[in-house]
Design an enzyme around this catalytic site. Sequence first.
Site, PDB file in Angstrom:
ATOM      1  N   HIS A   1      -3.577   0.196   8.591  1.00 64.78           N
ATOM      2  CA  HIS A   1      -4.107  -0.688   7.553  1.00 64.78           C
ATOM      3  C   HIS A   1      -2.949  -1.199   6.694  1.00 64.78           C
ATOM      4  CE1 HIS A   1      -6.867  -2.458   4.819  1.00 64.78           C
ATOM      5  NE2 HIS A   1      -6.613  -1.637   3.828  1.00 64.78           N
TER       6      HIS A   1
ATOM      7  N   ARG B   1       0.846  -1.205   0.000  1.00 62.29           N
ATOM      8  CA  ARG B   1       0.000   0.000   0.000  1.00 62.29           C
ATOM      9  C   ARG B   1       0.875   1.247   0.000  1.00 62.29           C
ATOM     10  NH1 ARG B   1      -2.449  -3.761   3.451  1.00 62.29           N
ATOM     11  NH2 ARG B   1      -4.541  -4.383   2.828  1.00 62.29           N
TER      12      ARG B   1
END
Length: 309
Positions: free
Chosen positions: A176, A89
């Site tokens: 996350h 990410r």
Amino acid sequence: MGRKKISIIGAGFVGATAAHWAAEKELGDVVLVDIIEGLPQGKALDLFEASPIEGFDARVIGASGFEETRNSDVVIITSGVPRKPGMSREDLLDINKKIIGSVAAQVAERSPNAILIIVTNPLDTMTYLALKRSGFPKERVMGMAGILDTARFRAFIAMELGVSVEDIQALLLGGHGDEMVPLPRYTSVSGIPLTQLLSKEVIDRLVDRTRKGGGEIVNLLKTGSAFYAPSAGAIQMAEAILKDKKRILPCCAYLEGEYGLKDICFGVPVKLGVKGIESIIELALTEDEKKLVAKSADGVRKSIAELKL
Ligand SMILES: NC(=O)c1ccc[n+]([C@@H]2O[C@H](COP(=O)([O-])OP(=O)(O)OC[C@H]3O[C@@H](n4cnc5c(N)ncnc54)[C@H](O)[C@@H]3O)[C@@H](O)[C@H]2O)c1
């Protein structure tokens, strides 16, 4: 009292699917925005044309600019590039920070009272950037990740036990990323602690799969990332806010000392209602859990530093 207005920025996989859930649940009127001319207009019209069949009553329009978003109650930001196989990410940071910085400012100018739900990755860092660029108070800018990560954990537990997903309650903390912190100690099946139903080895395997859950989908799809569950997570947050439900959900929130962390956006359980994040719930953690939280926070801090704000 007029109808609620939900704007969704980015009409790609996550944005368009969020529009679908929002319209079907009749949360309000939906504005779908994208920079690709015709894409939001086409998807919005197609979705609206489904409403006579499915029987939902929501106006859905597409737009290429931000004017139509004026006076939104909730704005869900999904604009930006998703991962491809082999990418983390964090690899998205350079591209997505330019998009989120500009989108957050433009949205805030036109909807000064809105609540922003960020979905774009890297999630915690983009939420922090949107908070700073919007100039909004911390309770009105949040990120969606914990609901998705928890839903994955719940889905894997249900598959393992062969029981309904409806009976599984779970909780998760942290950024996350693959360092997220699922909390088996706070996970139960109809009130029965998970630790009474599954061995440590099995729980560890499910936790590991949850941590890598986003990558599992990316590797299967090969050209994009997950969108059904992420968009459902964002809409669950929007619904809790628009209906003032006071739900307790894991969300990415700005911390000012909670969990010993300051000036960071990080996944924690919050109470969501009409004012946005109405409170942050601090859990009692074991020493091991604290270490995992600290490690996850280190990763998020490094990523936020990359913004060079
Ligand atoms: N938080 C999470 O748990 C989670 C889960 C899944 C995906 N995501 C992230 O959500 C983002 C979107 O994923 P996706 O699968 O929908 O990608 P996608 O490529 O299908 O859609 C993104 C859309 O954003 C648009 N866009 C780009 N710049 C824009 C701008 N300035 N204004 C308006 N629109 C703009 C693009 O044209 C594109 O249509 C990605 O960053 C992805 O990593 C986050």
